[in-house]
Enzyme design. Structure first.
Site, PDB file in Angstrom:
ATOM      1  N   TRP A 302       0.831  -1.212   0.000  1.00  0.00           N
ATOM      2  CA  TRP A 302       0.000   0.000   0.000  1.00  0.00           C
ATOM      3  C   TRP A 302       0.862   1.258   0.000  1.00  0.00           C
ATOM      4  O   TRP A 302       0.393   2.357  -0.293  1.00  0.00           O
ATOM      5  CB  TRP A 302      -0.966  -0.002   1.195  1.00  0.00           C
ATOM      6  N   ASP A 303       2.141   1.105   0.320  1.00  0.00           N
ATOM      7  CA  ASP A 303       3.084   2.220   0.327  1.00  0.00           C
ATOM      8  C   ASP A 303       2.935   3.062  -0.950  1.00  0.00           C
ATOM      9  O   ASP A 303       2.967   4.291  -0.936  1.00  0.00           O
ATOM     10  CB  ASP A 303       4.539   1.711   0.367  1.00  0.00           C
ATOM     11  N   GLU A 443       0.809  -3.074  12.527  1.00  0.00           N
ATOM     12  CA  GLU A 443       0.883  -4.528  12.345  1.00  0.00           C
ATOM     13  C   GLU A 443       1.162  -5.298  13.631  1.00  0.00           C
ATOM     14  O   GLU A 443       1.154  -6.528  13.620  1.00  0.00           O
ATOM     15  CB  GLU A 443       1.967  -4.850  11.311  1.00  0.00           C
ATOM     16  N   LYS A 555       3.002  -0.016  16.130  1.00  0.00           N
ATOM     17  CA  LYS A 555       4.179   0.011  15.261  1.00  0.00           C
ATOM     18  C   LYS A 555       4.274   1.326  14.492  1.00  0.00           C
ATOM     19  O   LYS A 555       5.342   1.888  14.311  1.00  0.00           O
ATOM     20  CB  LYS A 555       4.080  -1.157  14.283  1.00  0.00           C
ATOM     21  N   GLN A 556       3.119   1.794  14.014  1.00  0.00           N
ATOM     22  CA  GLN A 556       3.143   2.943  13.094  1.00  0.00           C
ATOM     23  C   GLN A 556       1.826   3.698  13.163  1.00  0.00           C
ATOM     24  O   GLN A 556       0.863   3.201  13.748  1.00  0.00           O
ATOM     25  CB  GLN A 556       3.375   2.437  11.677  1.00  0.00           C
TER      26      GLN A 556
HETATM   27  O1  IFM Z   1       3.567  -1.560   3.971  1.00  0.00           O
HETATM   28  C1  IFM Z   1       4.469  -1.577   5.031  1.00  0.00           C
HETATM   29  C2  IFM Z   1       3.702  -1.888   6.291  1.00  0.00           C
HETATM   30  O2  IFM Z   1       2.753  -0.900   6.552  1.00  0.00           O
HETATM   31  C3  IFM Z   1       4.651  -2.018   7.443  1.00  0.00           C
HETATM   32  N1  IFM Z   1       5.635  -3.033   7.188  1.00  0.00           N
HETATM   33  C4  IFM Z   1       6.418  -2.764   5.987  1.00  0.00           C
HETATM   34  C5  IFM Z   1       5.544  -2.591   4.774  1.00  0.00           C
HETATM   35  C6  IFM Z   1       6.385  -2.236   3.545  1.00  0.00           C
HETATM   36  O3  IFM Z   1       6.939  -0.960   3.678  1.00  0.00           O
END
Ligand code: IFM
Length: 663
Positions: A302-303, A443, A555-556
C-alpha cells in the site's frame, strides 16, 4: 544542488552505502557498491517487475549479472578500497544528474595511483547502464585490469538463474540465462572500450602500462535484456549526454524550494531523487524497497498508493497512471484472492508481485527458536483494497481521466467495496455491519475487530465509489451498462445500504477514536518501557507473543492515517486529540510512520513537530535508518514511502513550493 559525498572507507557501511548511493531509472537499480565488489558485498542490479521463485523459498525480484565488475592489480596486489595502501577514498552521488562516482588514491611502489569511476543507469533508455573507469599513475607503472560481466549474483532467496552461459565476441561480453521458475531469458550484454583477453566465465583481463601522468580509460556500456529484447550498441558519451538532458528535464518538473533552509533542501532533494529513480517505465509498479534489492520480495505494498502516488500525480502524471493501471491490470488476481477466502469483490495482494500475493503465512522468523512465526498480514490486512480504491479515486479527482475510469477504474473501486461488504458481519444485537478479525496499519496488533482506519476507509470507498458510478452512469449510459453487467447485481444499491449500517467508531469524551475494539484496555505503557522488555535487539514486537502485542504500543501511525487521507472527516480538535494520544504510543517501527505524523502535525498547526518528523523521514536513507531485521528476516534497503511521505509533508504540509511556483 548539493552532491552527496562521503570520504574514507568504512567496511561496516558497505550494505548501508549500497542503499545510500543507489542509482536507478525506474526499471533498473544499481546499488552504490564499488567496482571491485561482488555478491558478498551485496552488489545488486535489480530489475523491476521480474520475479522468480526457487522451490521452498520466497519468490522475489531478480538481480541481474553485474556488468561493472572491475578489479585492478599492481604488481599482483589488488587496488581495493579495503586495502592498506589506500591514501584516500571518496564516493559521491550527484543528485542533479543521477551519477555515482568513486575516487580512490593508492600508494603503489612509492607512486600514487588514482582509480576513479563514474556510473549511471540511463534516464533516457530503459535497459541501458554505463560506467567509465579511469586509472592514472604519477610514475611509470604496469597494471592488470580484470573486468567483465560477473555472473555471481547477490540473492536473498536464489539462485534465480538456470543454464547460465557466457559469450564473448570482440569487445562484447554477454552472460545469459533463464529464470528458474518461468524460464524467462535474461541477458546482460556489456560492450567494453577495450577488448579483454582470455575471457572465462564472463570475466577477462588486460595488461595496462602507463607512463607517469598518463590515464587509462575503460568504458562499459551495458544492456539488460529480458525476454525477447534485442541488443543495440550505444556510445558512452552520447548516452551520458542523453541521460543528463533527461535529468535536467526531470528536475525542472520536480524541484521544490525549501525556502533557504539548507538541511531541509538537501533532505528534500535526496527524497525527490529517490522518487525520480523509481518512476516506473512499464506495466509494473514500485516495490516497498524500490530497486535497492530483494527485500520484501520486491513486492508492491500500500506504500505505493498512499505514500508515493501523490508525488507522481503532481510531477510525473504518466507514471501515476501506470501505478493505477497496475492495480486495474491485477484486478482479476484480486478477485481470485477474495474468492479463495470465500468472499466476493476484490481483495488485493498485501505483497503484490504482478498481482500474485507473495506474502507468506510465516513472514517473520523467531530470533530465539529460529522457527517461522505465523503472521496474518496476507489474509487480514484487508485495508489494502480500500487503499487501492482510494488511490484510484484520488487519481480521478486529480486528472478527470474518464477513460481510465471506464477502462477498469470504476469497476475496481466497486469491487473493492464489494469485498469489504462480503467480509463484514452483521451484528444483530447492535444492528450494524462490523469488520471483524482484521489488521490495521499497525501490524503489531493482529486480528482485531473494527480497526477504525479500515472501517472508515471502506466506508469512503463504498460511498465515493457509488457516487462516481452514478455520475458515470448518467454521462456514459451504454459503457456503464457493460461495466455493471460484469459486477454483482444491484451493487450500487447494496453498497448504499451497507454504508448506512457500517459501524464507524466515534471519538470518546476526550475526542480519541479507539484504534480497534478493546485497544483502550491494552496495557498502558510507553514505547521505552516496551523496548526495555526486549531480550534480543531483533526480536519481533508484534504477532502472538511480541512485546507490544498486549500493550498500547503501536508500530506505526494508524488512526492518524485516516486524518491524513480524509482531513475533512473530523474537526481539528479531534485530530489534535488523537495525535497527542497516539504519538507517545507509536514506536515508528515502520518507515511509513514518521512522515505520517509529519503530515498530521501540519494539519493541526504543529509546524515544529512536523518539521522534525519530516526531516526524520526525508533523511532516513542518508543516515542508514529504518529497521534492518524483522526477527531473522532482512528488511533493509531504501525507503521510498518515507521519501514520498516526506515530499507530501513538505509540499502539502510545510508549504514548500515547487521551484518557479509563486502561489
Ligand atoms: O507496507 C508496510 C507496512 O505498513 C509495514 N511493514 C512494511 C511494509 C512495507 O513498507
Amino acid at each position: 544542488m548539493k552532491t552527496l559525498k562521503e570520504c574514507g572507507f568504512f567496511a561496516e557501511k558497505i550494505v548501508e552505502n549500497g542503499n545510500k548511493f543507489f542509482i536507478g531509472n525506474g526499471y533498473l537499480g544499481y546499488r552504490g557498491t564499488l567496482d571491485e565488489f561482488g555478491a558478498k558485498e551485496c552488489v545488486g542490479l535489480n530489475v523491476a517487475g521480474l520475479y522468480d521463485g526457487v522451490k521452498g523459498k520466497w519468490r522475489e525480484t531478480v538481480n541481474a549479472f553485474n556488468p561493472f565488475f572491475c578489479a585492478v592489480y599492481a604488481g599482483g596486489r589488488p587496488l581495493d578500497a579495503r586495502g592498506e595502501n589506500v591514501l584516500s577514498h571518496e564516493v559521491e552521488l550527484d543528485l542533479a544528474e543521477g551519477i555515482f562516482r568513486r575516487k580512490t588514491v593508492f600508494l603503489v611502489g612509492g607512486g600514487h595511483v588514482t582509480l576513479a569511476c563514474e556510473r549511471f543507469v540511463s534516464a533516457a533508455e530503459k535497459n541501458l547502464l554505463c560506467s567509465r573507469m579511469s586509472l592514472t599513475s604519477d610514475m611509470d607503472a604496469s597494471f592488470f585490469v580484470k573486468a567483465g560481466v560477473d555472473p555471481a549474483v547477490w540473492d536473498l532467496n536464489g539462485p534465480h538463474f538456470a543454464d547460465v552461459g557466457t559469450h564473448c565476441e570482440g569487445h562484447r561480453i554477454a552472460v545469459c540465462a533463464k529464470t528458474q521458475e518461468l524460464h524467462i531469458p535474461v541477458c546482460v550484454v556489456c560492450a567494453f572500450s577495450e577488448t579483454l583477453q582470455n575471457v572465462c566465465g564472463g570475466i577477462g583481463g588486460l595488461e595496462v602500462s602507463l607512463k607517469a601522468g598518463e590515464t587509462f580509460v575503460l568504458d562499459r556500456v551495458a544492456r539488460v535484456l529480458v525476454g525477447e529484447e534485442t541488443y543495440s550498441e550505444a556510445d558512452y558519451g552520447e548516452a551520458l549526454a542523453a541521460h543528463r538532458r533527461e535529468w535536467a528535464r526531470l528536475w525542472s518538473l520536480a524541484r521544490v524550494d525549501a525556502a533557504g533552509d539548507e538541511r531541509a533542501q538537501f533532505a528534500l532533494d535526496y527524497s525527490i531523487y529517490h522518487l525520480l529513480i523509481l518512476a516506473p517505465r512499464g506495466r509494473y509498479s514500485i516495490a516497498a524497497r524500490g530497486l535497492s534489492g530483494q527485500t520484501y520480495k520486491g513486492a508492491v505494498f500500500w506504500d505505493t498508493e498512499i505514500f508515493l502516488l501523490p508525488f507522481y500525480m503532481e510531477v510525473l502524471p504518466e507514471c501515476a497512471k501506470r501505478l493505477i493501471q497496475y492495480r486495474i491490470d491485477t484486478l482479476p488476481e484480486a478477485k481470485k484472492k477474495a474468492e479463495s477466502y470465500g468472499f466476493g469483490g476484490a481483495f488485493y495482494a498485501w505483497e503484490s508481485q504482478n498481482g500474485y500475493d507473495a506474502c507468506s503465512d510465516f513472514n517473520v522468523t523467531d530470533v530465539f527458536t529460529h522457527r517461522p512465526v505465523r503472521t496474518y498480514f496476507k489474509e487480514k490486512q484487508i485495508h489494502i483494497s480500500a487503499d487501492v480504491a482510494y488511490a484510484i479515486l484520488q487519481y480521478y479527482e486529480h486528472t478527470h481521466d474518464d477513460a481510465l475510469m471506464l477502462e477498469g477504474g470504476i469497476e475496481t473501486v466497486l469491487e473493492c467495496a464489494q469485498f469489504a461488504r462480503t467480509y463484514s458481519y452483521y451484528n444483530h444485537i447492535k444492528g450494524r455491519y462490523e469488520l471483524l478479525d482484521v489488521i490495521g496499519p499497525d501490524e503489531y496488533h493482529e486480528r482485531v475487530n473494527n480497526n477504525a482506519y479500515t472501517n472508515y476507509m471502506f466506508y469512503m470507498t463504498a460511498k465515493e465509489g457509488v457516487a462516481l458510478a452514478e455520475e458515470f452512469a448518467q454521462r456514459y449510459p451504454a459503457r456503464c451498462e457493460e461495466i455493471f453487467a460484469r459486477l454483482p447485481k444491484n451493487i450500487v444499491q447494496t453498497l448504499k445500504e451497507w454504508t448506512e449500517k457500517l459501524y464507524l467508531p466515534q471519538p470518546n469524551a476526550e475526542g480519541v477514536i479507539e484504534q480497534f475494539d478493546g485497544y483502550f484496555r491494552c496495557e498502558d505503557v510507553g514505547v521505552d518501557e516496551v523496548r526495555s522488555r526486549l531480550r534480543h535487539p531483533n526480536e519481533y514486537w508484534g504477532g502472538s507473543g511480541g512485546v507490544a502485542t498486549a500493550t498500547r504500543v503501536i508500530k506505526q501511525a494508524d488512526v492518524i492515517m485516516l486524518f491524513n487521507l480524509y482531513p475533512d472527516l473530523f474537526p481539528e480538535r479531534i485530530r489534535r486529540a488523537n495525535y497527542d494520544f497516539y504519538l507517545p504510543y507509536t514506536e515508528h517501527g515502520s518507515s511509513l510512520s514518521r512522515c505520517s505524523y509529519a503530515i498530521a502535525a501540519c494539519g493541526i498547526g504543529r509546524r515544529e513537530e512536523a518539521y522534525d518528523a519530516f526531516l526524520e523521514s526525508a533523511e532516513i536513507d542518508l543516515r542508514g535508518g529504518g529497521k534492518q531485521w524483522a526477527g531473522e528476516i532482512y528488511i533493509g534497503g531504501t525507503h521510498p514511502a518515507a521519501s514520498g511521505g516526506a515530499w507530501i509533508a513538505a509540499v502539502h504540509g510545510l508549504g514548500y513550493k515547487k521551484k518557479g511556483q509563486t502561489k
